[in-house]
Structures are given as C-alpha cells and as structure tokens.
Design a protein around this motif. Structure first.
Motif, PDB file in Angstrom:
ATOM      1  N   PRO A  44      21.962 -91.261  35.916  1.00 49.33           N
ATOM      2  CA  PRO A  44      23.037 -92.011  36.593  1.00 49.33           C
ATOM      3  C   PRO A  44      24.141 -92.496  35.679  1.00 49.33           C
ATOM      4  O   PRO A  44      25.231 -92.808  36.139  1.00 49.33           O
ATOM      5  N   ALA A  45      23.891 -92.577  34.358  1.00 45.02           N
ATOM      6  CA  ALA A  45      24.943 -93.074  33.460  1.00 45.02           C
ATOM      7  C   ALA A  45      25.986 -92.000  33.160  1.00 45.02           C
ATOM      8  O   ALA A  45      27.062 -92.317  32.644  1.00 45.02           O
ATOM      9  N   PHE A  46      25.679 -90.728  33.454  1.00 47.74           N
ATOM     10  CA  PHE A  46      26.560 -89.639  33.074  1.00 47.74           C
ATOM     11  C   PHE A  46      27.099 -88.923  34.313  1.00 47.74           C
ATOM     12  O   PHE A  46      26.479 -88.907  35.374  1.00 47.74           O
ATOM     13  N   THR A  47      28.276 -88.306  34.150  1.00 47.00           N
ATOM     14  CA  THR A  47      28.975 -87.627  35.233  1.00 47.00           C
ATOM     15  C   THR A  47      29.129 -86.154  34.873  1.00 47.00           C
ATOM     16  O   THR A  47      29.379 -85.815  33.710  1.00 47.00           O
ATOM     17  N   VAL A  48      28.985 -85.278  35.882  1.00 43.88           N
ATOM     18  CA  VAL A  48      29.193 -83.849  35.644  1.00 43.88           C
ATOM     19  C   VAL A  48      30.678 -83.613  35.360  1.00 43.88           C
ATOM     20  O   VAL A  48      31.542 -83.998  36.143  1.00 43.88           O
ATOM     21  N   SER A  49      30.981 -82.989  34.231  1.00 51.10           N
ATOM     22  CA  SER A  49      32.372 -82.747  33.857  1.00 51.10           C
ATOM     23  C   SER A  49      33.003 -81.744  34.825  1.00 51.10           C
ATOM     24  O   SER A  49      32.526 -80.616  34.972  1.00 51.10           O
ATOM     25  N   ASN A  50      34.087 -82.170  35.484  1.00 52.03           N
ATOM     26  CA  ASN A  50      34.749 -81.275  36.441  1.00 52.03           C
ATOM     27  C   ASN A  50      35.815 -80.411  35.773  1.00 52.03           C
ATOM     28  O   ASN A  50      36.318 -79.461  36.385  1.00 52.03           O
ATOM     29  N   THR A  51      36.149 -80.702  34.508  1.00 49.28           N
ATOM     30  CA  THR A  51      37.151 -79.905  33.794  1.00 49.28           C
ATOM     31  C   THR A  51      36.520 -78.791  32.972  1.00 49.28           C
ATOM     32  O   THR A  51      37.195 -77.816  32.648  1.00 49.28           O
ATOM     33  N   LYS A  52      35.250 -78.946  32.616  1.00 49.86           N
ATOM     34  CA  LYS A  52      34.600 -77.957  31.756  1.00 49.86           C
ATOM     35  C   LYS A  52      33.621 -77.061  32.507  1.00 49.86           C
ATOM     36  O   LYS A  52      33.304 -75.967  32.041  1.00 49.86           O
ATOM     37  N   ASN A  53      33.110 -77.507  33.665  1.00 43.38           N
ATOM     38  CA  ASN A  53      32.058 -76.770  34.365  1.00 43.38           C
ATOM     39  C   ASN A  53      32.562 -76.166  35.681  1.00 43.38           C
ATOM     40  O   ASN A  53      33.572 -76.604  36.243  1.00 43.38           O
ATOM     41  N   LYS A  54      31.811 -75.163  36.145  1.00 47.84           N
ATOM     42  CA  LYS A  54      31.956 -74.625  37.494  1.00 47.84           C
ATOM     43  C   LYS A  54      30.571 -74.381  38.082  1.00 47.84           C
ATOM     44  O   LYS A  54      29.584 -74.207  37.359  1.00 47.84           O
TER      45      LYS A  54
ATOM     46  N   ASP B  74      22.226 -61.740  48.907  1.00 51.16           N
ATOM     47  CA  ASP B  74      21.765 -62.293  50.185  1.00 51.16           C
ATOM     48  C   ASP B  74      21.546 -63.791  49.958  1.00 51.16           C
ATOM     49  O   ASP B  74      20.469 -64.327  50.161  1.00 51.16           O
ATOM     50  N   THR B  75      22.610 -64.470  49.520  1.00 49.93           N
ATOM     51  CA  THR B  75      22.432 -65.778  48.881  1.00 49.93           C
ATOM     52  C   THR B  75      23.421 -66.809  49.402  1.00 49.93           C
ATOM     53  O   THR B  75      24.590 -66.505  49.633  1.00 49.93           O
ATOM     54  N   TYR B  76      22.921 -68.013  49.575  1.00 56.43           N
ATOM     55  CA  TYR B  76      23.775 -69.191  49.718  1.00 56.43           C
ATOM     56  C   TYR B  76      23.119 -70.316  48.914  1.00 56.43           C
ATOM     57  O   TYR B  76      21.892 -70.342  48.737  1.00 56.43           O
ATOM     58  N   ALA B  77      23.914 -71.223  48.396  1.00 58.29           N
ATOM     59  CA  ALA B  77      23.391 -72.283  47.518  1.00 58.29           C
ATOM     60  C   ALA B  77      24.168 -73.572  47.737  1.00 58.29           C
ATOM     61  O   ALA B  77      25.329 -73.559  48.144  1.00 58.29           O
ATOM     62  N   TYR B  78      23.483 -74.677  47.445  1.00 52.53           N
ATOM     63  CA  TYR B  78      24.093 -76.005  47.553  1.00 52.53           C
ATOM     64  C   TYR B  78      23.980 -76.733  46.221  1.00 52.53           C
ATOM     65  O   TYR B  78      23.021 -76.550  45.469  1.00 52.53           O
ATOM     66  N   LEU B  79      24.975 -77.544  45.974  1.00 57.08           N
ATOM     67  CA  LEU B  79      24.910 -78.536  44.904  1.00 57.08           C
ATOM     68  C   LEU B  79      24.976 -79.898  45.587  1.00 57.08           C
ATOM     69  O   LEU B  79      26.011 -80.289  46.108  1.00 57.08           O
ATOM     70  N   ASN B  80      23.824 -80.586  45.644  1.00 52.93           N
ATOM     71  CA  ASN B  80      23.735 -81.904  46.274  1.00 52.93           C
ATOM     72  C   ASN B  80      23.814 -82.980  45.202  1.00 52.93           C
ATOM     73  O   ASN B  80      23.099 -82.917  44.200  1.00 52.93           O
ATOM     74  N   ALA B  81      24.667 -83.967  45.383  1.00 54.87           N
ATOM     75  CA  ALA B  81      24.873 -84.994  44.363  1.00 54.87           C
ATOM     76  C   ALA B  81      25.293 -86.294  45.033  1.00 54.87           C
ATOM     77  O   ALA B  81      25.265 -86.426  46.271  1.00 54.87           O
TER      78      ALA B  81
ATOM     79  N   SER C  97      10.105 -70.091  43.411  1.00 56.95           N
ATOM     80  CA  SER C  97      11.206 -70.966  43.800  1.00 56.95           C
ATOM     81  C   SER C  97      11.307 -72.109  42.803  1.00 56.95           C
ATOM     82  O   SER C  97      10.299 -72.686  42.404  1.00 56.95           O
ATOM     83  N   ASN C  98      12.535 -72.415  42.400  1.00 60.57           N
ATOM     84  CA  ASN C  98      12.765 -73.499  41.442  1.00 60.57           C
ATOM     85  C   ASN C  98      14.084 -74.174  41.776  1.00 60.57           C
ATOM     86  O   ASN C  98      15.127 -73.518  41.792  1.00 60.57           O
ATOM     87  N   ASP C  99      14.035 -75.470  42.099  1.00 59.44           N
ATOM     88  CA  ASP C  99      15.241 -76.239  42.426  1.00 59.44           C
ATOM     89  C   ASP C  99      15.423 -77.340  41.381  1.00 59.44           C
ATOM     90  O   ASP C  99      14.924 -78.455  41.550  1.00 59.44           O
ATOM     91  N   PRO C 100      16.088 -77.069  40.272  1.00 58.47           N
ATOM     92  CA  PRO C 100      16.217 -78.078  39.208  1.00 58.47           C
ATOM     93  C   PRO C 100      17.108 -79.233  39.639  1.00 58.47           C
ATOM     94  O   PRO C 100      17.947 -79.106  40.521  1.00 58.47           O
ATOM     95  N   TRP C 101      16.894 -80.373  38.996  1.00 54.53           N
ATOM     96  CA  TRP C 101      17.676 -81.569  39.288  1.00 54.53           C
ATOM     97  C   TRP C 101      18.012 -82.279  37.995  1.00 54.53           C
ATOM     98  O   TRP C 101      17.353 -82.091  36.984  1.00 54.53           O
ATOM     99  N   LEU C 102      19.035 -83.095  38.064  1.00 53.04           N
ATOM    100  CA  LEU C 102      19.451 -83.898  36.911  1.00 53.04           C
ATOM    101  C   LEU C 102      19.705 -85.319  37.393  1.00 53.04           C
ATOM    102  O   LEU C 102      20.653 -85.578  38.111  1.00 53.04           O
ATOM    103  N   ASN C 103      18.788 -86.224  37.026  1.00 54.13           N
ATOM    104  CA  ASN C 103      18.885 -87.628  37.445  1.00 54.13           C
ATOM    105  C   ASN C 103      19.264 -88.464  36.236  1.00 54.13           C
ATOM    106  O   ASN C 103      18.420 -88.999  35.537  1.00 54.13           O
TER     107      ASN C 103
ATOM    108  N   ASN D 136      23.816 -87.354  39.428  1.00 54.14           N
ATOM    109  CA  ASN D 136      22.463 -87.174  39.979  1.00 54.14           C
ATOM    110  C   ASN D 136      22.399 -85.985  40.945  1.00 54.14           C
ATOM    111  O   ASN D 136      22.167 -86.145  42.132  1.00 54.14           O
ATOM    112  N   PHE D 137      22.603 -84.780  40.424  1.00 52.89           N
ATOM    113  CA  PHE D 137      22.692 -83.642  41.326  1.00 52.89           C
ATOM    114  C   PHE D 137      21.400 -82.832  41.349  1.00 52.89           C
ATOM    115  O   PHE D 137      20.570 -82.886  40.439  1.00 52.89           O
ATOM    116  N   THR D 138      21.257 -82.038  42.441  1.00 59.45           N
ATOM    117  CA  THR D 138      20.149 -81.103  42.625  1.00 59.45           C
ATOM    118  C   THR D 138      20.735 -79.751  43.019  1.00 59.45           C
ATOM    119  O   THR D 138      21.657 -79.679  43.827  1.00 59.45           O
TER     120      THR D 138
END
Length: 759
Positions: free
Chosen positions: A119-129, A136-143, A111-117, A185-187
């Motif tokens: 705070p000065a940067f924002t996840v690009s909503n125009t370039k990423n998905k 048999d999967t469900y997933a969350y992006l917590n931010a 099991s591996n739950d990577p995170w990115l902390n 700051n997402f996980t």
C-alpha cells in the motif's frame, strides 16, 4: 627558471594533497547509521529503506537481504519480490510475476493469479504498461485507486498464427493498455474464453503482466515460450506517507534532512519526497545527508589549468595566480601572464609559498572549529530531546514528590550508549511493535533491560511522564520494576530490572521447555499474573489498564515467578472514570472483542486477554493458529466451546493431567471460560480471578489429593465490608466438609455500551 619551477611544483603538490584530503572527506552515506546495511548484492539500499527494522523508516520500507540460496545476495521486498534497483528519485525496480492460465484438451492444467499488496507504493504509470498475450484471452488488472476498487481489462484474439505480427500489440495475439495514475495493491487475472480449445496447437495459455514498456517487444514465439518465463521487470513509485509538502514539512516528524527541500511527486503518487538543494548531493532523507558538492573535483576541468578552483556553498570560483590576468574560467577569459620583471617574479614565488602555508593553517584551524561546533550542536540536540520528551515536567513531578525522587533515576545518554555498545544488534533481547529491548550491565555491575522506543508521540508526553512516575511507585513482586529512564535521546529510553528466565511464550511453545513446565508451575504463573493485574486495577494510586496481556509480555525468573512487563500500550485511568475511549491497540488473538468493536477500554479488556493466556497454559496452543481447520484457529473460541461441550480433557497438554489435579484443572478452565465471555459485564474482575486462583493454588499446596480434604476445613473468606461468601460442598465419601470462598465485589462499576450485533 629552476627555482621558479621548483616553487610551482611545490604549490601543485600541496594543492593535490589538499584535494585528496577533501575527496577522502566527501563520502555521502546512504544508510541510517554505520551499523545499517547499505548494499545487498549489487543493489544499494538507501534510507528510508533498510534491511532491519531499526534501519528503515517504517515497515513499508523494510527489505530483506536474502543470501540463503547460495547465489549472490538478493534484495527482497514483501514476501518474495526481487528488487533490482532503488532510486532516490522515487522509483523501485522489481521483478513482478506473470499471470498464467494454461489448458490441455480443454482441461485446466495450471493457473496463477499474482498479486502485489504494497500500500505504500504506487504502480508507475509513466514507465509501465499492462500486456495481455494469447489467442483466446482476456485479462483484468484489479487494483485500488483513491482508496476505491478499480479495474482495467485487455482482450487478445487470433484464429491463426499467420495473423500474428511480431512487434505489433493491437489485440491480435497481444494487447496492451496504458496504466492509469495512482494504482495500488493490484491483482492480475488471466482468463480464456473457450479454454483454448480452438487454438491449443499454437497457443494453449493466457498470459497477463505489467512491465516496463521499453523492456518488452512482442514476438509470436511468446504464445508458447512465456510458459517458461516467471517474471518481468516492473517499476513502482514510492514516497513518504500520505500528506503533501504543504502539510508534511510543517510537522516535527518530517524526514527531509538539512540542505534539502520537500517535493510533491507527480503522476498521482500520494505523499512527499525529499531532494537535495542546488549545489548539494547525498541522501536527503538523512539528517545530514545532503552535503556540499565539491565542483572543483567533480567537474573536469572546472577552471583554467592555471587558475585555482575554490569550492563555495552550492558553487565554485576560479582565481588566477598573482601575476596572471583573467577570470580563470574555461568558457571565460582564462588566465594569461603578462611579461614580468625579475623582482616581480620573486614576489609571485613568495606569494605562492605564503598561500600554500595559509591553506594548511586554514585547514587545521577549520578542522578544530568544526569539531567544536559539532560538540556544541550535540549538546543542544540533547537539551532539545530532554525538553520535548518531557524532562522539565518530570523534574517538576520529582521535586513535588520526594518518594518518587528516591526511586526513579534519570540516566545520561552516554551511560546507556556505553552499556549497549552504541545499541549494538548483538545486545538485542527482543523486538516488538513499540520498541527494541537490550540486555546490558551498568557500571555498578547491575544487570538491566533497556527498552528503546521506535517513536515518540508528542501529544502523549505528559501521560508518558505520569506513567513513569506511577510505575516507579509500584512495589509488587510480580510487576517488572522500572529503574529509571533517559530523555536525552530522540525517543525515550526505559531501564527495567532484568528477568533471567525469558518469556512465558517461549516456555509454553518450545517443546523441550514445555515438558518441564508442570501443572504446579503453570498454576503459580497464572496466580502471580492475576495478582499483578488485580494490583494494577485496584491498588495502584492511579489504576492502570495493561492493554497487551499475553505470554510474550510475562517474564519468568529462575523460580518461575511471573513478572508482568511491557507497558508500551498501557493507559492510566482517572479515578472518576470507568472506561476510556481510545484507538484500538493490542495483539490479535488476545484482543477483547467488545473493546475491538466499541473502542471503549475497561479493566475487563485485561480480563479477556488473561483468559487467553490461561487457555494457552492449559492447552499449549497459540492464540491464533492457521495450521488446523477454521474452527480451531481462534484459541479463545475453540477453548470456550471445548469447556462448554465437556471436551476439555481432549485439548489439554498431555503431561498436565493427573489423578490429584483434575479438580483444580477443571476449576481453572471454567474460570478462564468466564474470563473469555464476549460481554465484559459477564466477566469476573481481576481481583475475583486472583482470589479464586489463590484458593486453588493453596488447595494444590496444602490439600494433596481428595484424602486430605477429610482432615481439615480451610477458610478462604477475606473479611472485608465488600466480601460475599458462599460454601462449596465436597462429597467424596468423607465427612461433610465445606470450603468457604470469598469474592470481593468490584470497587468500581463497569459501564459498557451495548454492541450493535447484540453481543
């Protein structure tokens, strides 16, 4: 015709030489200074980013150039995120890790739950998905969004691999979700509904990741093969600070340089960006980063082949030679030559030669003028820095105080730049949160330490100058002497005496040095430090609270005499006040818990920090350590518990204890425990601490062992109106002896607000 061709070739040759000279001059720097690294591997590192603290705008933009693996150097952000590109348009390309959860026969294998902390940067909503892979999967992006927790999810189900379609990501084997604006700051969290029991043959794992949309095309093979893949390319948006242009560009600390404009980024990105104005190019975050574009070189061709191209600010012009007609432009009338007589041709040749000579004279004259203007601008810049750093206020103070005038020296910027070789990194002694310290030799062969601040708070200039005046008047052997300052630079420079033996922290925590630091030396260091702090609290003309007492700020000379240093966070206390309400500053592990909760700074805050220093001297442990159990991480709590539970000798440095010093060690430990009291009013004053340590040190020096206690009585009571004495009886089988110990009651009442938690 031959003469005409020679003249024409001469003109072309001169023009080529001049254009090559211009081309050589147009090099747009991207780093803050020539000493800063502007490339790591194949990635350019433009300011505000940098690979060292003095080359980046702040810690948010600090990168690491990693070449330790033996492979080509890689640019690393945070702890271990590889950076592949930094765009001046506000984008940062990284390789982000994949969240995984794998099972075998229904049992969790990995099991591996990577995170990115970041705070000065924002996840690009125009370039990423956001993608989720599995049957048999469900997933969350917590931010965090607008400083509030935020989550999105995605579910992927398939009962048979025959139902999975390559290139389709609609929830059968693959699920995708748009990224909302402003996520930080997402996980990533990948999970399974039934531990992959029913699909383990063709899909034993759940995967989740954020990546550039164009870099990912789903394939059914990923249900298995993604176990071997570690990262996917991802884009972050970056900007400066949290304020928009309307507010930021009116502040003196705005980073947008000349010939640039402020730009508010789209897509919910906080802060502002800088961009060069039309007709300019370069790094807009540097003071002179945006330079005029020479369109005559960049555009091929800019003008008709016959016309002369002239670069102007933000544009260019085309001029036909004498004897030609037209506007000289490619998309215009161009240049055409009418029929000319022989005399007309001679005039053209003479004119061309005159133009060539004129251009050369103009180039030489322009260079001289440029150098003169540059020197004048540098002089005005130094004058501006001198005024904004409080130079006029300092001169006024010196003229009113002849004593200070004899001790403080205002250094010239050139003098310190020469001494530090323009602040070369090889001269760096150390770096802290408030500045960098350089070891230098002045022209009079005097060895000094020069501290260069990282920033200057304009609202604190008057207080800074007052502090300089007070520090120059301090004459205490255990306080590092301030020799002078320099105010002609962007941030103030302080010049101190140089202390030869390094910091106390190095001597305590280095195994080789620690073994040679005997109990006598440690007691001397504690006594010296306590005396200096007591002097600052009670004897200085304006009391000073250090606010950052720790071994790293205590220097040792060759005789192991302690010198208290680094007053970057210190505060002057007006004589009519007993406490200050300030923004909490200090070092974790040494920070007074009462001050931390109430923001009420008093002299007892230094007492608490000193107690932690004494605990380090006795145990050799660090103030904060995460190697052991949680109960041992905070040295102050660990030490106090050990003294209270009579376990002191279990945690002491092994080589410190001997039959002759057990009493002194126990007394110092109990004194440190009192200093570490949670409530400030339960702690002694630094004057009481200094007197007690001085008594113990005199006992160490003059009464070597219990036998010597039988020979004399030593009176430690200082006769002052504010002294109360009591007797300590010593019963060791000798004749009855008492030692009188004096404590001076604090000259000022400590007023503390009660904490909400009752401490």
């Amino acid at each position: 015709m031959g003469l005409r061709r020679m003249c024409l070739e001469l003109v072309i040759c001169v023009a080529v030489i001049l254009s090559e000279m211009d081309a050589a001059a147009v090099e747009f720097p991207i780093a803050l200074s020539p000493h800063c690294q502007d490339r790591c591997g194949n990635v350019r590192v433009p300011y505000p980013f940098g690979t060292t603290k003095n080359c980046s705008l702040n810690d948010d933009f600090l990168m690491r150039c990693d070449d330790s693996s033996g492979h080509p150097p890689e640019l690393i952000a945070g702890i271990n995120l590889t950076v592949t590109n930094i765009s001046m348009d506000g984008e940062l390309d990284i390789l982000m890790y994949i969240a995984k959860e794998c099972y075998k026969n229904g049992e969790l294998q990995y099991s591996n739950d990577p995170w990115l902390n970041y705070p000065a940067f924002t996840v690009s909503n125009t370039k990423n998905k956001f993608f989720t892979i599995g049957c048999d999967t469900y997933a969350y992006l917590n931010a965090f969004r607008n400083n509030y927790p935020f989550s999105i999810g995605c579910m992927s189900i398939c009962r048979s691999p025959q139902n999975v379609e390559n290139g389709s990501c609609t929830g059968i084997g693959c699920c995708q979700v748009e990224i909302p604006k402003g996520l930080k700051n997402f996980t990533l969290d990948a999970r399974s509904y039934h531990n992959h029991k029913n699909v383990s043959e063709f899909n034993p794992c759940s995967f989740a990741f954020v990546t550039r949309e164009e870099k990912f095309k789903f394939s059914s093979d990923y249900l298995i093969s993604l176990r071997e893949k570690e990262t996917y390319p991802m884009v972050l948006d970056w900007a400066i600070g949290d304020e928009k242009c309307e507010t930021a560009q009116n502040k003196p600390d705005s980073v947008c340089g000349g010939n640039s404009s402020c730009d508010n980024p789209p897509n919910g990105v906080a802060g502002y960006r800088c961009k060069c104005k039309e007709g300019y190019d370069g790094n807009p975050y540097l003071p002179h980063g945006c330079q005029d574009i020479n369109e005559c070189q960049l555009r091929k061709p800019a003008c008709n082949a016959t016309a002369k191209c002239t670069n102007i600010e933000g544009s260019f012009t085309c001029t036909c030679p004498d004897g030609y007609e037209g506007d000289g432009k490619i998309d215009g009338t161009g240049c055409s030559r009418p029929k000319a007589s022989g005399s007309h041709a001679k005039i053209i040749i003479i004119a061309l030669i005159a133009i060539s000579i004129g251009l050369i004279v103009l180039f030489v004259g322009g260079s001289s003028l440029y150098c003169g203007l540059k020197r004048r601008k540098l002089f005005k810049l130094k004058e501006k820095f001198f005024q904004q750093n409080g130079g006029l206020f300092l001169q006024q103070k010196l003229s009113n105080d002849r004593t200070s005038m004899q001790t403080v020296k205002v250094f010239r910027a050139e003098e310190l730049e020469k001494a530090t070789n323009n602040y070369d990194e090889s001269r760096v002694l150390g770096q802290g949160s408030y500045g960098t310290v350089y070891r230098e030799v002045l022209p009079d062969n005097k060895l000094v330490a020069i501290k260069k601040s990282k920033f200057c708070d304009q609202s604190q200039i008057e207080q800074f100058i007052n502090e300089v005046i007070v520090l120059t008047q301090i004459n205490h052997r255990n306080v590092v002497k301030l020799l002078g300052c320099c105010l002609e630079t962007e941030v103030p420079l302080l010049v101190y005496e140089f202390i030869t033996n390094g910091t106390l922290s190095k001597h305590i925590h280095d195994k080789v040095l620690s073994s040679s630091l005997s109990w006598e030396k440690r007691l001397k260091i504690a006594t010296d430090t306590a005396g200096a702090l007591a002097y600052m609290h009670f004897s200085a003309s304006i009391p000073i609270i250090h606010r950052d007492v720790k071994p790293a700020n205590i220097l040792l000379d060759d005789n192991y005499s302690a010198k208290v240093s680094d007053f970057g966070t210190s505060r002057l206390v007006p004589l009519d006040q007993t406490q200050l309400t300030t923004l909490v500053q200090g070092t974790l592990g040494y920070l007074d818990p009462e001050y931390f909760h109430s923001s009420q700074l008093t002299e007892k805050s230094d007492v608490y920090s000193f107690g932690v220093v004494v605990a380090e001297l006795l145990t050799g442990k660090k103030a904060l350590s995460f190697d052991g159990p949680e109960s041992d991480r905070n040295l102050a709590m660990y030490f106090s518990s050990a003294v209270k539970e009579d376990r002191l000798h279990q945690i002491l440095e092994v080589h410190l204890v001997s039959d002759g010093n057990i009493y002194e060690i126990d007394e110092v430990a109990n004194l440190a425990k009192r200093c570490l009291s949670v409530r400030g009013e339960d702690r002694p004053t630094m004057k009481e601490v200094a007197m007690e340590l001085d008594r113990l040190r005199n006992m160490e020096k003059h009464q070597l062992g219990k036998a010597n206690l039988c020979t004399e009585e030593t009176d430690y009571c200082v006769t002052t109106p504010a002294v109360h004495c009591f007797s300590i009886g010593v019963d060791d089988g000798c004749s009855s002896t008492s030692t009188t110990v004096g404590y001076e009651v604090s000259m000022r009442t400590q007023v503390l607000k009660p904490l909400d938690d009752g401490r």
